[in-house]
Scaffold this motif. Structure first.
Motif, PDB file in Angstrom:
ATOM      1  N   PRO A 354       0.844  -1.231  -0.094  1.00 39.17           N
ATOM      2  CA  PRO A 354      -0.216   0.122   0.122  1.00 39.17           C
ATOM      3  C   PRO A 354       0.899   1.290   0.058  1.00 39.17           C
ATOM      4  O   PRO A 354       1.929   1.354   0.684  1.00 39.17           O
ATOM      5  CB  PRO A 354      -0.710  -0.271   1.521  1.00 39.17           C
ATOM      6  N   PRO A 355       0.427   2.354  -0.552  1.00 43.21           N
ATOM      7  CA  PRO A 355       1.077   3.687  -0.659  1.00 43.21           C
ATOM      8  C   PRO A 355       1.465   4.171   0.730  1.00 43.21           C
ATOM      9  O   PRO A 355       0.554   3.854   1.501  1.00 43.21           O
ATOM     10  CB  PRO A 355       0.354   4.292  -1.706  1.00 43.21           C
ATOM     11  N   LEU A 356       2.298   4.799   0.801  1.00 47.63           N
ATOM     12  CA  LEU A 356       2.606   5.762   2.313  1.00 47.63           C
ATOM     13  C   LEU A 356       2.307   6.875   2.006  1.00 47.63           C
ATOM     14  O   LEU A 356       1.906   7.681   1.093  1.00 47.63           O
ATOM     15  CB  LEU A 356       4.093   5.723   2.291  1.00 47.63           C
ATOM     16  N   PRO A 357       1.308   7.513   3.215  1.00 47.15           N
ATOM     17  CA  PRO A 357       0.917   8.754   3.287  1.00 47.15           C
ATOM     18  C   PRO A 357       1.935   9.698   3.302  1.00 47.15           C
ATOM     19  O   PRO A 357       2.961   9.436   3.460  1.00 47.15           O
ATOM     20  CB  PRO A 357       0.260   8.699   4.675  1.00 47.15           C
ATOM     21  N   GLY A 368     -12.045  24.809  24.903  1.00 46.36           N
ATOM     22  CA  GLY A 368     -10.827  25.574  25.255  1.00 46.36           C
ATOM     23  C   GLY A 368      -9.580  24.652  25.346  1.00 46.36           C
ATOM     24  O   GLY A 368      -8.687  25.026  25.742  1.00 46.36           O
ATOM     25  N   ALA A 369      -9.466  23.675  24.594  1.00 42.69           N
ATOM     26  CA  ALA A 369      -8.193  23.016  24.286  1.00 42.69           C
ATOM     27  C   ALA A 369      -7.893  22.768  22.674  1.00 42.69           C
ATOM     28  O   ALA A 369      -8.800  23.089  21.781  1.00 42.69           O
ATOM     29  CB  ALA A 369      -8.145  21.415  24.731  1.00 42.69           C
ATOM     30  N   GLN A 370      -6.520  22.959  22.635  1.00 39.52           N
ATOM     31  CA  GLN A 370      -5.980  22.536  21.235  1.00 39.52           C
ATOM     32  C   GLN A 370      -5.280  21.295  20.837  1.00 39.52           C
ATOM     33  O   GLN A 370      -4.464  21.018  21.924  1.00 39.52           O
ATOM     34  CB  GLN A 370      -5.198  23.551  20.953  1.00 39.52           C
ATOM     35  N   LEU A 371      -5.671  20.525  19.939  1.00 42.95           N
ATOM     36  CA  LEU A 371      -5.094  19.349  19.651  1.00 42.95           C
ATOM     37  C   LEU A 371      -4.315  19.446  18.359  1.00 42.95           C
ATOM     38  O   LEU A 371      -4.813  19.726  17.518  1.00 42.95           O
ATOM     39  CB  LEU A 371      -5.888  18.234  19.589  1.00 42.95           C
ATOM     40  N   THR A 372      -2.996  19.122  18.225  1.00 42.21           N
ATOM     41  CA  THR A 372      -2.118  19.103  17.126  1.00 42.21           C
ATOM     42  C   THR A 372      -1.434  17.542  16.859  1.00 42.21           C
ATOM     43  O   THR A 372      -1.263  16.852  17.832  1.00 42.21           O
ATOM     44  CB  THR A 372      -0.918  19.962  17.148  1.00 42.21           C
ATOM     45  N   ALA A 373      -1.783  16.930  15.682  1.00 45.57           N
ATOM     46  CA  ALA A 373      -1.373  15.727  15.194  1.00 45.57           C
ATOM     47  C   ALA A 373      -0.239  16.027  14.235  1.00 45.57           C
ATOM     48  O   ALA A 373      -0.498  16.549  13.222  1.00 45.57           O
ATOM     49  CB  ALA A 373      -2.274  14.733  14.865  1.00 45.57           C
ATOM     50  N   ARG A 374       0.835  15.338  14.175  1.00 43.06           N
ATOM     51  CA  ARG A 374       1.901  15.555  13.333  1.00 43.06           C
ATOM     52  C   ARG A 374       2.547  14.307  12.700  1.00 43.06           C
ATOM     53  O   ARG A 374       2.496  13.316  13.748  1.00 43.06           O
ATOM     54  CB  ARG A 374       3.038  16.448  13.661  1.00 43.06           C
ATOM     55  N   TRP A 375       2.697  13.994  11.608  1.00 41.71           N
ATOM     56  CA  TRP A 375       3.128  12.618  11.113  1.00 41.71           C
ATOM     57  C   TRP A 375       4.239  12.791  10.177  1.00 41.71           C
ATOM     58  O   TRP A 375       4.247  13.740   9.394  1.00 41.71           O
ATOM     59  CB  TRP A 375       2.105  11.828  10.552  1.00 41.71           C
ATOM     60  N   GLN A 376       5.520  12.062  10.264  1.00 42.10           N
ATOM     61  CA  GLN A 376       6.591  12.094   9.197  1.00 42.10           C
ATOM     62  C   GLN A 376       6.630  10.618   8.948  1.00 42.10           C
ATOM     63  O   GLN A 376       6.337   9.759   9.396  1.00 42.10           O
ATOM     64  CB  GLN A 376       7.795  12.419  10.111  1.00 42.10           C
ATOM     65  N   VAL A 377       6.963  10.332   7.392  1.00 38.99           N
ATOM     66  CA  VAL A 377       7.193   9.450   6.848  1.00 38.99           C
ATOM     67  C   VAL A 377       8.463   8.855   6.605  1.00 38.99           C
ATOM     68  O   VAL A 377       9.357   9.748   6.156  1.00 38.99           O
ATOM     69  CB  VAL A 377       6.449   9.281   5.232  1.00 38.99           C
ATOM     70  N   ASN A 378       8.817   7.694   6.921  1.00 35.83           N
ATOM     71  CA  ASN A 378      10.164   7.019   6.533  1.00 35.83           C
ATOM     72  C   ASN A 378      10.277   6.035   5.663  1.00 35.83           C
ATOM     73  O   ASN A 378       9.853   4.729   5.849  1.00 35.83           O
ATOM     74  CB  ASN A 378      10.799   6.484   7.981  1.00 35.83           C
ATOM     75  N   PRO A 379      10.325   6.438   4.209  1.00 32.54           N
ATOM     76  CA  PRO A 379      10.138   5.463   3.233  1.00 32.54           C
ATOM     77  C   PRO A 379      11.202   4.467   3.170  1.00 32.54           C
ATOM     78  O   PRO A 379      10.791   3.251   2.723  1.00 32.54           O
ATOM     79  CB  PRO A 379      10.607   6.454   1.804  1.00 32.54           C
TER      80      PRO A 379
END
Length: 432
Positions: A354-357, A368-379
């Motif tokens: 399957p292809p990587l995102p 009143g809250a802030q949520l942050t999601a970050r993702w890094q790909v390692n080919p």
């Protein structure tokens, strides 16, 4: 175990089958059961409860008590708060049953129930279940002979007629059997019905060879009563106890048959495991669309979807790497339309790699809250590093991984800080 009401002195061949909707199993093997005859001069016995309310209606001259009626176990009604037994005595002058006694306040464990001090004669009983709202439904019946009456045995329906109402409000009645007559002694059934509140009975006569009759002129939402008696050249039997039934309201009639087939369904967004079907609008409320895969002209069920007043897209689960001939039909209750034309759909096979995102970031705020999601790909390692951060020091953060856009059958990673200030991470699974 379920107790079945039977008639004294008869032999039955019992069998059963399993049913869900319209799908039924084959019949079981039969079992022969012979019920003993009722004694003609039973010894008086005391009633099983002395706290029940008993009312007696005089029916002419009452002879001295000579026997006891044994009221059998009725069908058990899960909605009943108590049971009521109505006893009628056959009047040889009017040749009709007249009320003799009513017993109220019974519970199911009171049965079999004895009524003592009964004069010589012919009797019948009707047992009713009584709901919390006061609705009464017949759940059992019986016929009895006490002593040796001077007048002849009456010809009387010995069971309740059977009434069934289909999904499209077709009412069918099946006559009962008779007590005190051979089949050749009567020629036809007289069936009567009327709306509750009316005194005008409508009448139909059917031959004894007919096992059922469909009642005409039944109105949606109406409540009716029906009764049956046997007709013979030498005289008619008494009527069975009136049986009450109610017809549901149908907002619109079901689709008629046959119905012209629709064009083949429009199919979009075909994926390895599903495809979207565009199904037409309908004004028939409470109906559904059944989707099938037609294989060698044999329909194989795929799924059912509610029909709505607007054109809707429905995602149908499919198997990767297969070719389907999809068609649908319209259904309400047991009434169905013809099939639509078919549409050929081929699903792609599942990819082994399957292809990587692409790398990215997602931010959201709420309460009143802030949520942050970050993702890094390692080919090179074909892995994805996900970082979640929240502006709150309590509560938890989580993200899920799924093969489909939905939450069921997905893996969920949950992170939180426990009461000791230690960070905790849990791997969980969603099954619904």
């Amino acid at each position: 175990f379920r107790r079945v009401p039977l008639i004294p002195g008869r032999t039955y061949q019992f069998a059963f089958r399993h049913r869900r909707g319209q799908v039924t199993s084959a019949f079981s093997e039969t079992r022969t059961v012979t019920t003993p005859s009722l004694p003609t001069t039973p010894a008086p016995t005391a009633a099983t409860s002395s706290t029940l309310a008993v009312s007696t209606t005089s029916a002419g001259t009452i002879a001295p008590a000579t026997g006891v009626l044994n009221i059998g176990v009725p069908f058990e009604d899960a909605n009943a708060v108590n049971y009521e037994v109505v006893i009628q005595r056959y009047d040889p002058v009017t040749q009709e049953p007249v009320n003799y006694r009513t017993v109220t306040g019974l519970v199911f464990s009171d049965f079999p129930y004895n009524i003592s001090g009964v004069p010589e004669g012919f009797y019948r009983s009707i047992t009713f279940s009584v709901s919390q709202s006061g609705d009464r439904q017949p759940t059992g019946s019986g016929l009895y002979q006490v002593g040796t009456p001077e007048y002849s045995q009456p010809v009387t329906p010995d069971t309740l007629p059977s009434v069934s109402v289909s999904d499209d409000n077709v009412v069918t009645i099946r006559p009962p059997s008779l007590f005190g007559a051979e089949p050749q002694s009567f020629t036809s059934w007289e069936i009567q019905w009327r709306p509750v509140g009316s005194t005008d009975w409508q009448t139909a006569t059917i031959p004894t060879s007919s096992s059922s009759y469909t009642l005409p002129g039944q109105q949606q939402g109406g409540t009716y009563k029906t009764r049956v008696r046997a007709v013979s050249p030498s005289g008619n039997s008494a009527y069975s106890w009136p049986l009450q039934y109610r017809l549901p309201n149908l907002a619109t009639p079901p689709p008629s048959l046959p119905q012209p087939a629709w064009p083949s369904p429009a199919v979009t967004n075909v994926q390895s495991q599903s495809a979207e079907l565009r199904l037409p609008a309908t004004t028939v409320t409470g109906s559904v669309y059944d989707v099938f895969n037609i294989v060698d002209q044999v329909p194989q069920f795929v799924g059912s979807f509610p029909a709505t007043s607007s054109v809707t897209s429905r995602r149908v689960p499919l198997i990767p790497g297969r070719t389907y001939q999809l068609a649908f039909r319209h259904r309400r209750g047991q009434v169905t339309s013809t099939f639509s034309d078919t549409r050929t759909v081929t699903t792609p096979p599942l990819s082994t790699t399957p292809p990587l995102p692409a790398p990215g970031e997602f931010r959201t705020t709420g309460d009143g809250a802030q949520l942050t999601a970050r993702w890094q790909v390692n080919p090179a390692s074909r892995t994805v590093d996900v970082t979640l951060s929240s502006s709150l020091s309590n509560g938890y953060v989580a993200f899920g991984v799924s093969e489909t856009p939905g939450m069921p059958n997905s893996d969920i990673i949950v992170g939180f800080v426990d009461s000791n200030g230690n960070g905790q991470v849990q791997d969980r699974y969603a099954d619904g």
